[in-house]
Design an enzyme around this catalytic site. Structure first.
Site: not given
Ligand code: DSN
Length: 414
Positions: A46, A48, A193, A220, A223, A229
């Site tokens: 973790y 954060e 985008d 993203t 692709k 991903r």
């Protein structure tokens, strides 16, 4: 693997990917190194916050990792700031809206039916419940040219805070300079985008919107960038905007970043920096041109009249009387995966539209050149023209399997 049920499904998917041809333009294959980083022990951590300001202990290596990913992606896209934490493209876009807009503020983006994306204001999405989206379209679906006059008119009328360029089913080139000019006239921020073509931009084969003065790029990473991903948000030079975006991602809309995905993003960005990758993206474009040529020859209507990028949107219902859904199913039967897609002015429903969308990133990763791509396009058309002929379909399926075997999915790119 001890879980035999899951192992069986993974193996079956591996076989499907190996034996079939992937033409969904938003899919690709990642390297063994990307998979390894994605499945690494960073999964357990973790983190954060951001490098140097985390809320949990044990960050000895996460900071260096995230900094490395940021440094690489900034170099690739020639920008000053990057947030590499978005879990994917939709949260990346949501974070930009959340960072820069107040409820009710206007975004001017590309109409979904003309190639835009759900996250650019489809009424069923969360952003559309909070902000107001107005859309621009193509002037003529047969050339793909955007109606810039109307875009300007709408910008003057609605005074958007963000003008959004970007798409998931558009095959032509956007005139980024025009977007920037219009945005400056109305005081809007420009956001691109680039999820579909980010890899081609990073590899230098398509124009970078930052070179024309765009403020923000979202994308993203799975692709054409050929990474895990995930998502990224890039800011060209405005630190104030970048800081707002960081806050919008964490704590705004996400909790702990997926450090294993960030590790895999860093690996992918490293691969994108290589000369081999530059060749790869050039070949993606040559390959889609080769497929375009075959469609032209067979009088299949393409939205936009053809392609300048990695994808083609074909009106199979108008050209062959086969619906998009029928085409998707019948092509699946012969080992070709692509997706049905609505086309501009479609009179059919989204779950059985007039079009199919397909592209070359994945088959180019396999090593396909123009010759093989043209052959695949021929086989696709033959399948659609003989969709009820079992024998022909079987022989085409054999051909596809042969091609797939001849071009195995590579495990290493560098
Ligand atoms: N699902 C992706 C695509 O196929 O374009 C984008 O959301």
């Amino acid at each position: 693997m001890r879980d035999k049920q899951v192992e069986k499904l993974i193996k079956a998917e591996e076989k499907r990917q190996n034996e079939g041809l992937e033409l969904i333009p938003s899919e690709n294959y990642v390297s063994e190194d990307v998979l390894k980083a994605n499945g690494s022990v960073f999964t357990n951590k973790y983190s954060e916050g951001y490098p140097g300001r985390r809320y949990y202990g044990g960050q000895d290596f996460t900071d260096a990792l995230e900094r490395l990913a940021i440094e690489r992606v900034c170099k690739l896209f020639k920008c000053k700031f990057a947030n590499v934490q978005p879990h994917s493209g939709a949260p990346a876009n949501l974070a930009v809206y959340f960072a820069l807009l107040n409820p009710g503020d206007v975004v001017l983006g590309m109409d979904l039916s003309h190639g835009g994306h759900l996250t650019h204001g489809h009424p069923m999405t969360l952003p559309a419940k909070i902000y107001k989206f107005v859309t621009y379209k193509m002037k003529n679906p047969d050339t793909g040219e955007i109606d810039y006059e109307d875009l300007r008119k709408q910008a003057l009328e609605y005074k958007p805070k963000i003008i959004l360029a970007g798409f998931s089913a558009y095959s032509r080139t956007l005139d980024y300079k025009k977007f920037v000019e219009i945005a400056r006239e109305v005081g809007a921020i420009t956001m691109a985008d680039m999820a579909h073509i980010a890899g081609i931009i990073a590899g230098g084969a398509l124009r970078n919107p930052f070179d024309d003065g765009f403020d923000i790029i979202t994308s993203t990473t799975h692709k054409t960038l050929r990474g895990p991903r995930g998502g990224i948000i890039l800011t060209r030079e405005n630190e104030e905007i970048a800081k707002k975006i960081d806050k919008a991602i964490f704590p705004g809309i996400q909790g702990g970043p997926h450090m294993h995905t960030i590790a895999a993003k860093a690996v992918a960005f490293g691969e994108v920096m290589t000369p081999k990758y530059k060749k790869y993206v050039k070949q993606i474009l040559k390959n889609s041109k080769a497929m375009e040529k075959v469609l032209h020859k067979n009088n299949i209507r393409m939205i936009g009249g053809g392609t300048d990028n990695h994808l083609i949107l074909a009106d199979v219902f108008g050209s062959l009387g086969v619906t998009g859904k029928e085409a998707q199913i019948v092509l699946d039967e012969v080992g070709i995966t692509l997706n049905m897609n609505s086309i501009a002015g479609d009179t059919r429903k989204p779950l059985d539209p007039s079009g199919i969308r397909f592209g070359t990133p994945a088959i180019t990763t396999r090593g396909f050149k123009e010759k093989e791509c043209a052959y695949v396009a021929e086989l696709m058309i033959k399948t659609l023209k003989n969709k009820d002929d079992k024998k022909i379909k079987e022989s085409i399926h054999k051909e596809i399997k042969k091609l797939a075997k001849k071009f195995p999915i590579p495990k290493r790119f560098v």
